[in-house]
Design a protein around this motif. Sequence first.
Motif, short mmCIF file in Angstrom:
data_model
loop_
_atom_site.label_atom_id
_atom_site.label_comp_id
_atom_site.label_asym_id
_atom_site.label_seq_id
_atom_site.Cartn_x
_atom_site.Cartn_y
_atom_site.Cartn_z
N PHE A 1 -18.61 -43.01 17.86
CA PHE A 1 -19.67 -43.21 16.86
C PHE A 1 -21.05 -42.59 17.25
CE2 PHE A 1 -23.20 -45.53 14.52
CZ PHE A 1 -22.69 -45.45 13.28
N PHE A 2 -21.65 -41.99 16.54
CA PHE A 2 -23.14 -41.56 16.76
C PHE A 2 -23.84 -41.93 15.66
CE2 PHE A 2 -25.58 -37.52 16.06
CZ PHE A 2 -26.56 -37.82 17.29
N MET A 3 -25.13 -42.21 16.15
CA MET A 3 -26.39 -42.63 15.36
C MET A 3 -27.50 -41.66 16.07
SD MET A 3 -27.91 -44.22 13.06
CE MET A 3 -26.61 -45.77 12.77
N PRO A 4 -27.95 -40.78 15.19
CA PRO A 4 -29.15 -39.97 15.78
C PRO A 4 -30.58 -40.64 15.77
CG PRO A 4 -28.47 -39.16 13.74
CD PRO A 4 -27.66 -40.26 14.06
N THR A 5 -31.58 -39.72 16.21
CA THR A 5 -32.67 -40.16 16.06
C THR A 5 -33.48 -39.74 14.96
OG1 THR A 5 -33.57 -38.51 17.59
CG2 THR A 5 -32.83 -40.82 18.63
N ILE A 6 -34.51 -40.04 14.71
CA ILE A 6 -35.40 -39.29 13.67
C ILE A 6 -35.95 -37.88 14.23
CG2 ILE A 6 -37.51 -39.26 12.36
CD1 ILE A 6 -37.19 -42.33 12.12
N ARG A 7 -35.68 -36.97 13.59
CA ARG A 7 -35.95 -35.49 14.37
C ARG A 7 -37.52 -35.59 14.96
NH1 ARG A 7 -33.94 -32.52 10.72
NH2 ARG A 7 -31.89 -32.76 11.64
N GLY A 8 -37.36 -35.36 16.41
CA GLY A 8 -38.75 -35.26 16.96
C GLY A 8 -39.25 -36.39 17.50
N SER A 9 -38.47 -37.50 17.42
CA SER A 9 -38.78 -38.84 18.09
C SER A 9 -37.77 -39.66 18.62
CB SER A 9 -39.44 -39.63 16.99
OG SER A 9 -38.34 -40.34 16.00
N ASP A 10 -37.99 -40.77 19.41
CA ASP A 10 -37.10 -41.61 20.10
C ASP A 10 -36.40 -42.54 19.15
OD1 ASP A 10 -37.36 -39.76 22.20
OD2 ASP A 10 -38.78 -41.23 23.08
N LYS B 1 -34.36 -22.81 12.82
CA LYS B 1 -34.40 -23.93 11.73
C LYS B 1 -33.10 -24.61 11.40
CE LYS B 1 -38.82 -22.86 11.59
NZ LYS B 1 -39.84 -23.69 12.22
N GLN B 2 -31.93 -23.96 11.89
CA GLN B 2 -30.84 -24.72 11.27
C GLN B 2 -29.81 -24.91 12.36
OE1 GLN B 2 -29.18 -24.40 7.58
NE2 GLN B 2 -31.32 -24.74 7.64
N LEU B 3 -29.53 -24.38 13.34
CA LEU B 3 -28.65 -24.79 14.44
C LEU B 3 -29.28 -25.43 15.58
CD1 LEU B 3 -26.45 -21.06 14.84
CD2 LEU B 3 -26.19 -23.46 13.26
N GLN B 4 -30.61 -25.30 15.96
CA GLN B 4 -31.33 -25.83 17.09
C GLN B 4 -31.50 -27.37 16.75
OE1 GLN B 4 -34.36 -23.84 19.31
NE2 GLN B 4 -34.97 -25.57 20.41
N PRO B 5 -32.09 -27.48 15.79
CA PRO B 5 -32.33 -29.27 15.35
C PRO B 5 -30.95 -29.80 15.45
CG PRO B 5 -33.52 -27.74 13.85
CD PRO B 5 -32.61 -26.84 14.87
N ILE B 6 -30.08 -29.35 14.85
CA ILE B 6 -28.54 -30.31 14.74
C ILE B 6 -28.21 -30.22 16.26
CG2 ILE B 6 -26.21 -29.80 14.17
CD1 ILE B 6 -27.48 -28.30 11.61
N ALA B 7 -28.18 -29.15 16.88
CA ALA B 7 -27.61 -29.09 18.49
C ALA B 7 -28.32 -30.03 19.08
CB ALA B 7 -27.53 -27.64 18.95
N ASP B 8 -29.68 -30.09 19.08
CA ASP B 8 -30.42 -30.99 20.21
C ASP B 8 -30.18 -32.42 19.95
OD1 ASP B 8 -31.22 -28.70 21.74
OD2 ASP B 8 -33.20 -28.50 20.74
N ALA B 9 -30.27 -32.64 18.36
CA ALA B 9 -29.76 -34.23 18.21
C ALA B 9 -28.58 -34.85 18.85
CB ALA B 9 -29.68 -34.39 16.81
N ILE B 10 -27.54 -34.01 18.94
CA ILE B 10 -26.34 -34.30 19.39
C ILE B 10 -26.26 -34.20 21.03
CG2 ILE B 10 -23.98 -33.82 19.56
CD1 ILE B 10 -24.26 -32.88 16.48
N LEU B 11 -27.06 -33.09 21.42
CA LEU B 11 -26.77 -32.71 22.96
C LEU B 11 -27.80 -33.49 23.96
CD1 LEU B 11 -26.43 -28.80 22.56
CD2 LEU B 11 -24.71 -30.58 23.01
N GLN B 12 -28.95 -33.66 23.37
CA GLN B 12 -29.99 -34.39 24.06
C GLN B 12 -29.56 -35.91 24.70
OE1 GLN B 12 -33.69 -34.06 22.09
NE2 GLN B 12 -33.97 -32.22 22.47
#
Length: 790
Positions: free
Chosen positions: A607-616, A762-773
């Motif tokens: 299961f994966f719960m992301p953060t709000i983009r640009g925050s913790d 605008k498309q790939l990096q925001p998605i990737a970083d939410a998962i990869l960070q």
Amino acid sequence: MAPISTQGFILTRHWRDTPTGTEIEYWLATDGGPLKVLLTAQTSVAFVEARHRGTVDAQLLALPDVQLRELGLKTFQQQPVLGVYARQFKQLGRLARSLQQLGIPLLEADVRPHERYLMERFITAGVVVEGGRLEDGVRLDCKLLPAPDYRPALKVVSLDIETSQHQDLYSIALDGLPERVVFMLGEAPDVPAETPGFALIYCHTRKAMIEQLNGWFVRNDPDAIIGWNVIQFDLHVLQKTADDCATPLLLGRGAKPIAWRTHPGKQGYLFAPMPGRVVIDGIEALRAAVWSFPSFSLENVSQELLGEGKDIGDEYDKMAEIERRYQHDKPALALYNIRDCELVLRIFDKARLLQFAMERAHTTGLQMDHFGGSIAAFSHHYLPRMHRQGYVAPNVGDVEGKSSPGGYVMDSKPGFYDSVVVLDYKSLYPSIIRTFLVDPVGFAEGQHGIGAAAPILGPLGTRFSRERHCLPEIVTTLWRARDEAKRAKNEPLSQALKLVMNSFAGVLGASECRFFNPQVISAITLRGHAMVKATRDFVEQRGYQAIYGDTDSIFIWLKRTHTNEEAHAVAAALVHDINAWWTRTLREEQDLENHLEIEFDTHYKKFFMPTIRGSDVGSKKRYAGLSVDAEGREAMVYRGLEMARSDWTPLARQFQEGLLSRVFQGTPYRDFVAGYASATLAGEKDELLIYRKRLRHRLDAYVANVPPQVRAARMADDYNLRMGRPPQYQTGGWIRYVMALNGPEPLESRQSPIDYAHYLDKQLQPIADAILQPLGDSFAALTSSQQELF
């Protein structure tokens, strides 16, 4: 001679005032064919507080056909009321307006006669017709009784037209009944072409086409007309064509015209009521039945539901090909036209849309082609039961205030998890209504301290009567009917009952509803808040952690990796214990019978719960997981993420799916990320770069803020005009475009090269970083060599 008793299904309903009183007209579908029922000299009724009798009597001097009568009814404020009885319904409207100027409300004066007749007799769609007399095929002055189990076989026609790009009528196709036909504008050829399975009839003029269409409806006499955007386009164009030809369009039973109406809240949206026939649009029916598609075009829905579509490509290819066929191959155009009718019929069959519409009518009391109307459905059930409890309804706007808080959404704990189970409260708001007896009448009684038994205490100091109420019984009846429908595997009925039952809380919170009351709806929603919080505390006392909750669901991390069997066993134990706890607590604290029921919903292996983009901070209503059912079958689930949203490109959605599936499955992902970025830059994924966005307003309404889709739409329509085509986007719609070096460009007129940097940034990096960070990685680190290219 007419039979003494006939069963029927109400297709259409209408009222009219006459010198002798109000007439109510119902068209029924019966086993013996269509039947028109006419109830004459009906009296209309409204109510007024008895303390205003002197003022009302003075107003009635100008309305001799209106009378006051003593009644044993009262308002929610415990004021006694008088019945206002009028020979003509419109007299109530005139009286209501004159009294309004004096600050006196006339209650329930807006309930139309044909609706009140049915609701007060607890009739929804099925009826038994008793007595009366038969004159010229019309059943007069009979009695109608409810027949909730009657389901006739309806005669259905699928209608579709083809036009030029300027909406000049070329052909009309009709399918679904034995007389399958296409009426085509033009001269018949010397050697007729074969049209297997349908007749192709040539008409010299459009006037002749309309006359042929009128004749077909008289001969075939369908109960229902179905189509795709059939009212807003097909019937509208047919009406315009008939008007231009000075020829009546007579598609209603008895060769009656369409009584066109516009929607008061939607500019340009049309209704097409006609006597004796319902008109069901496939798009509206699918949405009402909670089907979801990225696009509701006939082509897309056909492909997704049937695995096949039409034989012409995009909108411009389609218009050019229709024009070519009309000019040079009319039989091919006829085949294309009737093919659309066939696709609509098959979609209706596959999705069981006609059955859903009929069951919804049986459930709501509304006409079967009326797909909105939650407030009207609530009133249809509630008003007659409220009257029998001794109350009349308030008017819309009598109660002011802000609505209640919505469903409780718990702060999420972002990250990756193993072994998460989801528990879900079954029909949360209806179960709260049943358990805590939340009800407008019960609230009126409880707040005024009426009744011998102690009231039920609710949030914000609300009190509800234990003895007198209406809504809990209505919900219980619908609940039991749904359980029976599920046992009988009647999915359309089960779905209709669920949607109506779940709409009731929202209706009580809608200011457009006469029963709107912030305290009543808060007694439902705030109780839901407390339930989810109590459930969170319960599971955490058991040593687990609630990582998210939303309205009626709670997501529970089991704190360590469990096998599928272990996770299901833990969930089953929690369900049993929580339900037992509610039963015991409610009995001990307020002596209430428990109708709250939590159920096991899903086990997520990962299961994966992301953060709000640009925050913790953890996001809400956005997550993904790898679910596993009791048989061990795995499935990826996405909620609210980019791959589940239509406003992101296919490039982004496919990337997110590929990356998450690799992380969940524990397979290498770094080469995938780098390779995907590289392929994008190399132009290998250009077919995935298309944005598809909705224009929600007219193009000229965008002044200060002009988003990319509007810029693209304006470019597209400028191009259309230069090409001699009609503009496509002036009043809204959907636009497809790409981001080029010169900005957004529509597919119709691409000019500059693709801006690949935009898609990576605008498309790939925001998605990737939410998962990869959370994994200690980043998109930039994995694509550093590609980043140097731009």
